[in-house]
Each structure stands twice: as structure tokens, then as C-alpha cells.
Design an enzyme around this catalytic site. Structure first.
Site, short mmCIF file in Angstrom:
data_model
loop_
_atom_site.label_atom_id
_atom_site.label_comp_id
_atom_site.label_asym_id
_atom_site.label_seq_id
_atom_site.Cartn_x
_atom_site.Cartn_y
_atom_site.Cartn_z
N ASP A 94 22.68 43.27 33.49
CA ASP A 94 21.86 42.15 33.04
C ASP A 94 20.72 41.84 34.00
O ASP A 94 20.36 40.69 34.20
CB ASP A 94 22.74 40.90 32.84
CG ASP A 94 23.51 40.53 34.10
OD1 ASP A 94 23.48 41.30 35.07
OD2 ASP A 94 24.13 39.45 34.12
N LYS A 143 28.90 33.03 45.11
CA LYS A 143 28.62 31.70 44.57
C LYS A 143 29.02 30.57 45.53
O LYS A 143 29.87 29.72 45.21
CB LYS A 143 29.28 31.53 43.21
CG LYS A 143 28.98 32.71 42.27
CD LYS A 143 28.83 32.37 40.84
CE LYS A 143 28.23 33.49 40.02
NZ LYS A 143 28.95 34.73 39.89
N ASP A 186 17.88 37.99 36.87
CA ASP A 186 19.19 38.12 36.25
C ASP A 186 19.09 37.43 34.89
O ASP A 186 18.72 36.26 34.82
CB ASP A 186 20.21 37.42 37.16
CG ASP A 186 21.51 37.09 36.47
OD1 ASP A 186 21.55 36.09 35.74
OD2 ASP A 186 22.49 37.80 36.68
N1 GDD Z 1 33.22 46.45 32.56
C1 GDD Z 1 33.19 45.17 32.91
N2 GDD Z 1 34.36 44.47 32.93
N3 GDD Z 1 32.01 44.61 33.23
C2 GDD Z 1 32.00 43.30 33.58
C3 GDD Z 1 33.18 42.51 33.60
C4 GDD Z 1 34.42 43.15 33.24
O1 GDD Z 1 35.49 42.55 33.23
N4 GDD Z 1 32.85 41.25 33.99
C5 GDD Z 1 31.51 41.25 34.19
N5 GDD Z 1 31.00 42.47 33.93
C6 GDD Z 1 29.61 42.92 34.05
C7 GDD Z 1 28.60 42.00 33.38
O2 GDD Z 1 28.31 42.44 32.07
C8 GDD Z 1 27.38 42.14 34.29
O3 GDD Z 1 26.60 43.26 33.95
C9 GDD Z 1 27.99 42.39 35.66
O4 GDD Z 1 29.32 42.86 35.43
C10 GDD Z 1 28.01 41.15 36.56
O5 GDD Z 1 28.73 40.12 35.88
P1 GDD Z 1 28.07 38.69 35.60
O6 GDD Z 1 29.07 37.90 34.85
O7 GDD Z 1 26.71 38.86 35.04
O8 GDD Z 1 28.02 38.13 37.07
P2 GDD Z 1 27.02 37.07 37.71
O9 GDD Z 1 25.66 37.20 37.15
O10 GDD Z 1 27.66 35.74 37.64
O11 GDD Z 1 27.01 37.53 39.25
C11 GDD Z 1 26.80 38.90 39.59
O12 GDD Z 1 25.42 39.23 39.55
C12 GDD Z 1 24.58 38.51 40.51
C13 GDD Z 1 23.19 39.02 40.36
O13 GDD Z 1 22.75 38.79 39.09
C14 GDD Z 1 27.37 39.13 40.99
O14 GDD Z 1 27.33 40.53 41.23
C15 GDD Z 1 26.56 38.37 42.04
O15 GDD Z 1 27.04 38.70 43.35
C16 GDD Z 1 25.09 38.75 41.95
O16 GDD Z 1 24.31 37.99 42.88
MG MG Z 2 24.80 38.25 35.64
#
Ligand code: GDD
Ligand code: MG
Length: 342
Positions: A104, A155, A215
């Protein structure tokens, strides 16, 4: 070399758009988000591992339609395993050093540069870093001048953030990182694994880059990336094929086969494929789903109308998500995935 694309989240913060599609297929300037990531992959990557669960068939069909010159492995988790669990689940397909990419993200990161940096530092893991103001929504790194990461907090409260440099969602990891992840469990890479690698190896690095990064986790960032790309491409609007526009547009994006009626004004909005906005409407910062209809005389501000919804005539709505159909089975009530325990 392999790249794991983490595309298994539900994208709960983007509902109702994610009730009907995988987050990574949300169109950005009329192109599914995951395409931007695939375009970033360097030639060294010959295998793409899709770490998926929710709406995996949609993602698989889209990837197959692209006819990429890379091997595609669809790694379907029986249930969401979190960002760490999903990587471990791909272990049998991994040979040596591999990329992990959040699906994303839209950014200007050059993955070949991260490879060079990783090699030079003899790192166990290298993550991309980007400076932000709102650190609490991300994973934050404590970084020395040479890029060595000495701490990582997912976070954090603003007062506990070690810096303003956040994990930008692209990693290059050595296969020994897999030894830190238990098999078949819901595990967060960021909360549970990164801190361990940092403490054990002292060879975890951060790579900063220039350009842009976003993001696409929320409706506000979904709108914002479009404004950014319209400006970057020097366009007033972006209009898909076969649209019939009888109204006025300002900084907006229309998908294909969109109908806009007379005396309708659309500003800073995204109208997805086959949607209709009838006459005498005003839309500002709205997202209108595929095959959705906004009937005559609607005044909408920050409204998201889900796919196939029909909004009746003469409403005045602000800050609303409209979804009247059943929520898909298994779709979580609360945000899950990467916010385990938080
Ligand atoms: N296969 C799989 N299984 N993918 C997953 C799962 C799961 O259970 N959970 C989440 N994802 C995928 C999401 O689709 C996304 O592409 C990615 O893993 C990160 O998950 P998000 O839910 O988007 O996390 P976030 O945005 O709160 O935080 C993450 O991204 C930030 C940057 O945008 C973390 O990596 C943070 O550390 C980072 O700063
Ligand atoms: Mg994300």
C-alpha cells in the site's frame, strides 16, 4: 531473487472500498495500486511471491492479466498471519536474500540502491526510511549517522518516538531473519521480529531516499495521492475512457465509462469506473465507488459511497461513509493484521 509482496491485509481503514476489493487493487489514477510496486522491482527479482488471503482470487487474476516476465507464486495463508507470519509462510520459496514490500505504498524508492547499500553494510536486514511528522501511525527507527538501526518501535506515542524516520515499508532481508519467526503464528514483523534482530545482530540498517512516499492506508491518503500525482503530472484532471462529462471538474479523477450530469461540479474527488453522478450535484473530496449512482441535487463533502450503492436525490452530507449492503463474511469489525496488541 524473490520479492514478497504483503497483500493480505483487509484494508479496514479504507472501507467501504475494501469491502469489495483487495486494498492492493484500489485504483490510483485508474491503475491498481499493486502495479506501481511491480514497476519498482529491479531486474534481479525474477520471482514475485504474493502473500495473500483476503480477496486472493482478485489479486491473482489481476497479476496473471499483466503477463509479467517474472514467476508469480500465490502464497495463500489459511488465515491472516500478520506481516511476520506471512514472510515465514513464504520460506519454502525463498533462496537467499529477498525483498519484502508492503503493498500500500506509492514512492520513488530505487530498490537497486537499497541492494547496493545492504551489500556495502553487510547487513542482515535493511529497511527503507522516510521522514514524517505524524510518527505515531508508523514504525519508527532509532538510526545512527551511518544508517545502523539501534532501536525500532511500532506506532509509538509521539513522546516515545526515537526519531522522525519511519519504516517506509520496503525491506531487504537475509534468509537468517526467518529463524527468528515462529511457523504458523500471527506475528508482526515490526513489533516482534525487528527489535530482536537489532538486539541480536547489530546489523540492521536503514536506507533513506529522496523524492516522494505515501502510505495509502486511509481515505484521506487515497485522496491525497491523487492530488499529488495530478500535480506531479501537471494535469488538471485525469479522465478514463468512454466518459460522458457534462459538468465541471477540478483536480479530480474519473475512471472509465463515468457519466457526469449537467450543472454538476466535482472537486478533488475520485469517481471509479461505471459510476454516475446525475445533475445539479456538488462533490468535494469524495470517492464514488464502481457502478455507484449519486442522484440529482446532492451536495457531498468528504463522502465515500461504496461500489454499487445508489444515493437518493437531494442530500446534504459531510464526512460520511455510505454502505447499505451486507459486510462480506469474515471481514473484521476492528482493524487487525499489523496492529496486533495495539
Ligand atoms: N499476507 C499478509 N497477511 N499481509 C498482511 C497481513 C497479513 O496478515 N496484515 C497486513 N498485511 C499487509 C498489508 O496489506 C500491507 O501491505 C502491509 O502488510 C502492512 O500492513 P498495514 O496494515 O498496511 O500496516 P501499517 O500501514 O499500519 O504499518 C506498516 O506500514 C508502515 C508504512 O506504511 C508497518 O510496516 C509500519 O512499520 C510502517 O511504517
Ligand atoms: Mg499500511
Amino acid at each position: 531473487m524473490e520479492a514478497i509482496i504483503l497483500a493480505g491485509g483487509f484494508g479496514t481503514r479504507l472501507r467501504p472500498l475494501t469491502y469489495t476489493r483487495a486494498k492492493s487493487l484500489l485504483p490510483i489514477m485508474n491503475t491498481p495500486m499493486i502495479t506501481y510496486l511491480l514497476d519498482m522491482l529491479p531486474k534481479e527479482v525474477d520471482t514475485v511471491i504474493l502473500a495473500v488471503n483476503y480477496r486472493k482470487n482478485q489479486i491473482e487474476s489481476y497479476l496473471q492479466s499483466l503477463n509479467l516476465d517474472k514467476k508469480i507464486i500465490v502464497n495463500d495463508e489459511p488465515e491472516p498471519l500478520g506481516t511476520g507470519g506471512a514472510v515465514k509462510f513464504a520460506e519454502k520459496h525463498l533462496s537467499d536474500r529477498f525483498f519484502v514490500l508492503n503493498s500500500d505504498i506509492i514512492c520513488s524508492l530505487d530498490l537497486t540502491k537499497i541492494m547496493k547499500f545492504h551489500g556495502k553494510m553487510d547487513a542482515v536486514g535493511t529497511i527503507s526510511l522516510w521522514p514524517v511528522d505524524n510518527v505515531s501511525e508508523f514504525g519508527v527507527a532509532d538510526v545512527k549517522d551511518d544508517g545502523n538501526i539501534t532501536g525500532f518501535v511500532e506506532k509509538p506515542k509521539p513522546e516515545n518516538a526515537p526519531s522522525n524516520l519511519i519504516n517506509a515499508g520496503a525491506y531487504l532481508l537475509e534468509s537468517k531473519v526467518l529463524d527468528y519467526i515462529e511457523t504458523g503464528k500471527l506475528i508482526s514483523m515490526e513489533k516482534e521480529i525487528f527489535p530482536q534482530i537489532i538486539n541480536d545482530t547489530h546489523r540492521f540498517y536503514g536506507y533513506q531516499f529522496k523524492g516522494h512516499w505515501m502510505d495509502i492506508g486511509r481515505i484521506t491518503s487515497y485522496l491525497k495521492i491523487h492530488e499529488f500525482l495530478l500535480d506531479k503530472q501537471n494535469k488538471k484532471n485525469h479522465i478514463g475512457l468512454k466518459c460522458d462529462n457534462q459538468g465541471t471538474l477540478e483536480k479530480s479523477v474519473l475512471g472509465k465509462n463515468v457519466q457526469i450530469g449537467k450543472n454538476t461540479k466535482i472537486k478533488h474527488s475520485i469517481i471509479l469506473d461505471h459510476a454516475t453522478i446525475e445533475d445539479h450535484c456538488q462533490l468535494d473530496h469524495c470517492v464514488i465507488g464502481e457502478h455507484a449512482t449519486v442522484s440529482n441535487h446532492n451536495d457531498l463533502d468528504y463522502v465515500v459511497l461504496g461500489d454499487n450503492e445508489v444515493l437518493s436525490e437531494q442530500n446534504n452530507k459531510e464526512n460520511e461513509i455510505i454502505w447499505t449492503q451486507p459486510v462480506p463474511e469474515g471481514y473484521p469489525k476492528k482493524q487487525i493484521g499489523n496492529v496486533i496488541g495495539g
